[in-house]
Every structure is written in structure tokens, then in C-alpha cells.
Design an enzyme around this catalytic site. Structure first.
Site, PDB file in Angstrom:
ATOM      1  N   GLU A  44       0.872  -1.170   0.000  1.00  0.00           N
ATOM      2  CA  GLU A  44       0.000   0.000   0.000  1.00  0.00           C
ATOM      3  C   GLU A  44       0.911   1.223   0.000  1.00  0.00           C
ATOM      4  O   GLU A  44       1.829   1.304   0.821  1.00  0.00           O
ATOM      5  CB  GLU A  44      -0.885   0.036   1.256  1.00  0.00           C
ATOM      6  N   ARG A 271       6.290 -12.628   9.138  1.00  0.00           N
ATOM      7  CA  ARG A 271       7.016 -11.411   8.786  1.00  0.00           C
ATOM      8  C   ARG A 271       8.323 -11.346   9.555  1.00  0.00           C
ATOM      9  O   ARG A 271       8.529 -12.034  10.553  1.00  0.00           O
ATOM     10  CB  ARG A 271       6.168 -10.189   9.102  1.00  0.00           C
ATOM     11  N   LYS A 281       4.949   0.564  10.053  1.00  0.00           N
ATOM     12  CA  LYS A 281       4.910   1.763   9.203  1.00  0.00           C
ATOM     13  C   LYS A 281       4.346   2.947   9.971  1.00  0.00           C
ATOM     14  O   LYS A 281       4.781   4.075   9.795  1.00  0.00           O
ATOM     15  CB  LYS A 281       4.014   1.494   7.980  1.00  0.00           C
TER      16      LYS A 281
END
Length: 569
Positions: A44, A271, A281
Site C-alpha cells: 500500500e 514477517r 509503518k
RNA sequence: UGCCCGAUGGUGUAAUGGUAGCACGACAGAUUUUGAUUCUGUUUGCCAAGGUUCGAGUCCUUGUCGGGCAACCA
């Protein structure tokens, strides 16, 4: 016996597969999706890419490589309030820099808004979606909790025609934000929260960075992602573990629209977590917005652009990603593994150069005044084909303040009163005298040299240490920035009660050293490569902050240093 | 009191019912005009208990521990 032999042969012919490669191999064997392999990296555009994304990039592009498939770059831009073109530009640059090529397959979920809209219409027509008027609080209350089933919306059984009409008017912009919602009709009692009539479309009168004001309804992730995969012909949709509970929904949406044998498959992996590092983020954005760092590319940031500015190479990051592997269990990787990866690369490829970070003058009293000579130094011992460079030598040189001790402990090998060491590529010198100022600070070290010990002349005399140095009159004056960990706790996400992660920021994470000395061969040196400052570490020129006559170096990583360990003991 | 996932040395990661291996770290030694690099060696592991089996890290059951799931985020 025969079995064992076969097995050994198989083991020799291929490296062991990770679990995703295993799944793909099985799919291929079953002839699924016409034996195609097509992956995608779907960020994104709401922030810069970081080392965690690098793992995903290497995985997705790597998979397409090993199976002769393709990998798309797709921007998952379905929420205009958080997204921006600055981010898409940086993402494209970072993926390219890492060494991956998506060719002409750069896609945007927003390219599919019309198709997705038609899918939604189809859903409504099949009686699988309805327009709901509950407000956010009601939605939450009606959803129940993980242990308590939800209750059905009063709008759940709205007739198809009415749903169609309302949804079309939602698109036409007749309603304000939040007035209506399109919801999938699944199961409000499902033990999986995501199946309790998830939201498919919401009204948002917000300018989108690509579609502008064409749309005022935007699809939600679960709906848009799987169907975008479907539109692009993705076969293996690799994502992180937190989407595992979304998979039934991913499949549900596919079930509603698929009319062929082809079907994308979602596979989840764990992850990357790195100690001393923050990867969220949202938190990285806070560091940037509240100016804890100079920007997304601050060399202390775990972003790709930060690592790049710090002197990390694409290969080192790719090797790191390879080394950490892929699995489904939670992991916490030690940053020393990342540091190993860059050392490994730079040791092989970085040119050697001598610099002195904390200079103290050393005068060779028996070296003729005014005389200079040129000495040969190895550019890179790992690459003898690069040959030699010529460094000037003279009566006065700078050496590292740390390389001299007036009262040395037993294990100190370097210069001390009366002791001999070699100036690398030059001569063996002996310390005769130390000059201090009134505060006791050493201002000058006076030595004698032995002209018979010149490097390269076959001198066989051994001394315990070889010091780096820079000739005083020709030295370049530079600025060096030494970076330490941005956070000084292993897990920066945990903070004391009442504080947030920023309380873990290391106030000394950057140290600026001015008036460092650098050998003159570095004048005009290229900024796109790393250098080893001999015995000090790896550094790179900061092309952003360097000016014509003022070179700024960022330290990439230190050399492994067993002396500092000996000191501690 | 729910659902989903996971558990192999200090950290990661292999094994596909048949000798627990690799990398990083740590430690020791050799080489070294970088206390780097390189080389050699050592060290430490299958969450627990049952079951299936000639044989289980692997399959089954139960337990324990860890992670995730209740944004009109992705």
C-alpha cells in the site's frame, strides 16, 4: 539401500525448499492453473518500504525466478486517505534498486475499480451482499466478540432491487460518508470474526492520488485484494501471517466470481522481526512526522532508502533475506545477521583507504624536513587485479588517538613510549617522546623511523601492530557521521507505562566527527560505493549532504573488533 | 468459556516415517603489514506426556507455552 542412494542424488541436485516452494512444487505437479507460477508484491503506498518489505520482495520475485514465472508490482491503493504518489515513487525506486524487475507489470488496485464495482453488483444480484445503514458503533456492537456471536443487521434482508438501486446511488455520490455501506452476507455467528458480514464498500468523498474524484466509494482490502489477484492471473498470493484468518474470506469472494478452473491461492508466512528495530509503518511515520529522524531515508531508519544511504548494498540485503529463510513461526532476527551480510559484501568489494577519525599528530624526527615520498598501497586485497594506489608520506602524519597509550595494558599491541610499530605500507617507527599541553592532553607524538624497513622491500622484521595514518600536509579534511542503534532496547515496541516507543530512542544514535583526516586519493571519489577505512569500518559518501569540498561520510558498519572485547575484560 | 496458526542449539532455518544438518553467534587455535579477512576445530537443540510403528522431530490424542482474530486500515 536403493532408497538411500536415490535420496542422496535428489539432495545433491537441489537445495532444500522452503515450505512455500514446496507448496508450489506440489501445485505444479498437480497441474494446477496450467502449471503457471505468478506472484505479486502488493504494497500500500502509504509509507516507505523497509527491510521487512525486502523480505517479501525477495520472496515473491525469488519465487517467480525459481519457477520461471512472473511477479507483478501492484499498489494496493484502496484507501485514499492514507496514500500518496510520493510513496509510490519511492516504492518503485526501492524495488528496482534491490535488483528486481517487474517489466511492464506495474499495476494498481485502483485500475480495477470499475471491474471490482461490477463484481460487487454480481454479489448483490446473487443475494450475497446488501446495503447496510448501521453506524460504526452499531456495526461494532452487532458484530459480537470472538466468544459471542454477532446479531444480524436489520437491513440484511433488503430486496436485491433495492440494494442495487442504493449501491448505484452510493457510487453516484448521492450520500455523505458513512450513510451507507455495502456488506457481504455471510454468517454473523461465524467463529471467524472476518466472516461476520464484512464490509465490502464504504463511502469516502476523498481525492484519490490516481483516480482523482472519479470515485466516492472505495472497496475494502479483503474484497479488493483477492479479486485483484484474480484479475491479474496471480497463482500464489503470498502474504504475512496476520492475514491467515482472512483466508476463508479471500476464498469466499473468489467462490462468488470464479467461472473457470483458475484460482489464486493465498499462502501466509511470518514477517521479519529484527531486534533493536521498529518495523511498523505507523511508528516509522511518527518518527518522520515528529522529526525524531531527518526523514524516511535517515541512515538510522530500517527503510530501504535509509539502509541505502547508510551504504548497504542491494546484494547484502538480498543475501540477508536468503539467510533468514521463510517459515510460519514467529521469529526475532538478531541485527548482527544483517550486519554480517553487509560486512561480507563490503569486505569483498569495498576499496581500502586510510582515514583518521580522531587525529593526533605524529612527527618522525629523523625523516628529512621538507621531504616527501610516494608509497604503494593495496586497493583491495580481495581483488589484486585492481592494483595499487599511491599515497603520499612525509615527516608529519596523523594517527588515531586511540592507537597510542602512554601506559599500555598488557594486551595493547599498538604504539606506546619506547615501542615499535609499523605505519602500514610505510616504515617501522619507534616512539621517543610525547608532548602534551597544560591540560595533559597529548598534542604530538615524536618518533624515529628505520629507513631499512620500508614496505615492499623485503623487510622481515616483525612488529606487533600496523597502524593506519594519513600524511598531514596532503590530508583531506572530512566530516564523518557515526550511527548507532536508533533504539537502545532490544524490543523498542515495549515501553514503560504511560510512555510510547519513542522513549526508547537512543539520544546518542548519531555522532558527528569533524576534522577527520582522509588520504588525498579519495578526492572526487564515487559516492555510489562503500569504502573500508582501514581498521575503522565501512563508510560511504553521503551524496545528499556532501558538497564540492566538504565530503560527508556515513558509517555503514564497523569492522569486527576483538581489541574492544579484550579491553572490556 | 470461542476460532485460526505455530513450537528443532543463544538466533534463524533444514529433514517429507529411517544417522538431527546448515548459517550466524560464542569459544579455541593457525595465518595475517587491517586486533579485519581467511582457514581449522569445539560447543549447545527436536515443548511435555501418552499412543500408532520394527522405527517418530515428522503421524494421532491431550496438555503447556507463544502469536493472531472484535478499523467504514492494509
Amino acid at each position: 539401500m536403493a532408497d538411500i542412494n536415490d535420496k542422496e542424488k535428489a539432495g545433491d541436485s537441489k537445495e532444500s525448499l522452503n515450505f512455500i516452494e514446496q507448496i508450489i512444487t506440489d501445485d505444479l505437479q498437480e497441474g494446477k492453473n496450467d502449471s503457471r507460477v505468478h506472484t505479486r508484491f502488493p504494497p500500500e503506498p502509504n509509507g516507505y518500504l523497509h527491510i521487512g518489505h525486502a523480505k517479501s520482495i525477495c520472496l515473491n520475485f525469488g519465487l517467480s525466478n525459481t519457477f520461471n514465472g512472473k511477479c507483478n508490482l501492484r499498489f494496493d491503493d484502496t484507501n485514499p486517505v492514507k496514500e500518496d504518489t510520493e510513496y509510490v515513487d519511492s516504492i518503485r525506486e526501492d524495488v528496482k534498486w534491490l535488483g528486481f524487475d517487474w517489466q511492464d507489470r506495474e499495476f494498481y488496485a485502483s485500475d480495477y475499480f470499475e471491474k471490482l464495482y461490477q463484481f460487487a453488483i454480481k454479489l448483490i444480484q446473487k443475494g450475497k451482499a446488501y446495503v447496510c445503514e448501521l453506524n460504526p458503533e452499531q456495526i461494532r456492537d452487532f458484530r459480537g466478540t470472538p466468544t459471542v456471536p454477532g446479531t444480524e443487521s436489520p437491513y440484511r434482508n433488503r430486496p436485491v432491487e433495492e440494494n442495487l438501486d442504493l449501491f448505484q446511488r452510493m457510487r453516484a455520490g448521492e450520500f455523505e460518508d458513512g450513510k451507507y455501506l455495502l456488506r457481504a452476507k455471510i454468517d454473523m455467528a461465524s467463529p471467524n470474526m472476518h466472516m461476520r458480514d464484512p464490509i465490502v464498500y464504504r463511502i469516502r468523498h476523498t481525492h484519490h492520488h490516481r483516480t482523482g474524484d472519479n470515485w466516492c466509494i472505495y472497496p475494502m482490502y479483503d474484497f479488493a485484494h483477492g479479486l485483484s489477484d484474480y484479475i491479474e492471473g496471480i497463482t500464489h498470493s503470498v502474504c504475512t501471517l496476520e492475514f491467515e484468518v482472512h483466508r476463508p474470506l479471500y476464498d469466499w469472494f473468489l467462490d462468488q466470481v470464479i467461472d473457470s478452473d483458475y484460482r489464486p491461492r493465498q499462502i501466509e508466512f511470518a514477517r521479519l522481526n529484527l531486534n533493536y528495530t521498529i518495523m511498523s509503518k505507523r511508528k516509522l511515520l511518527k518518527l518522520v512526522e515528529e522529526k525524531y529522524v531527518s526523514g524516511w531515508d535517515d541512515p538510522r531508519m530500517p527503510t530501504i532508502s535509509g539502509l541505502r544511504r547508510r551504504g548497504y548494498t542491494p546484494a547484502s540485503i538480498r543475501n540477508f533475506a536468503e539467510r533468514i529463510g521463510v517459515a510460519k513461526r514467529e521469529n526475532l532476527i538478531d541485527v548482527s545477521l544483517l550486519e554480517f551480510s553487509i560486512r561480507e559484501d563490503l569486505n569483498k568489494n569495498a576499496n581500502r583507504v586510510m582515514a583518521v577519525l580522531d587525529p593526533v599528530k605524529l612527527v618522525i624526527t629523523n625523516y628529512p624536513e621538507g621531504q616527501t615520498e610516494t608509497l604503494e598501497a593495496t586497493i583491495n586485497p580481495e581483488k589484486p587485479e585492481l592494483g595499487k594506489r599511491e599515497v603520499p608520506f612525509g615527516r608529519e602524519v596523523y594517527i588515531e588517538r586511540d592507537d597510542f597509550m602512554e601506559d599500555p595494558p598488557k594486551k595493547f599491541f599498538r604504539l606506546a613510549p619506547g615501542r615499535e610499530v609499523r605505519l602500514k605500507y610505510a616504515y617501522i617507527i619507534k616512539c621517543e617522546e610525547v608532548i602534551k599541553d597544560e591540560t595533559g592532553k597529548i598534542t604530538e607524538i615524536r618518533c624515529t623511523y628505520d629507513p631499512e624497513t620500508k614496505s615492499g622491500t623485503g623487510c622481515t622484521r616483525k612488529v606487533k601492530a600496523a597502524l593506519h595514518w594519513v600524511e598531514a600536509s596532503t590530508a583531506l579534511d572530512i566530516e564523518v557521521r557515526m550511527f548507532d542503534r536508533l533504539f537502545n532496547v532490544e524490543n523498542p515496541d515495549t515501553a514503560e507505562e504511560g510512555k510510547d516507543f519513542t522513549s526508547n530512542i537512543n539520544p546518542n544514535s548519531v555522532k558527528v566527527l569533524t576534522h577527520c583526516k582522509l588520504e588525498p586519493t579519495m578526492k572526487g571519489a564515487a559516492s555510489d560505493q562503500g569504502y573500508q577505512f582501514e581498521r575503522l569500518g565501512y563508510f560511504c559518501i553521503d551524496s545528499k549532504d556532501s558538497k564540492d569540498d566538504a565530503m560527508v561520510f556515513n558509517r555503514t558498519v564497523t569492522l569486527k573488533d576483538s581489541w574492544s572485547k579484550a579491553k572490556k575484560k
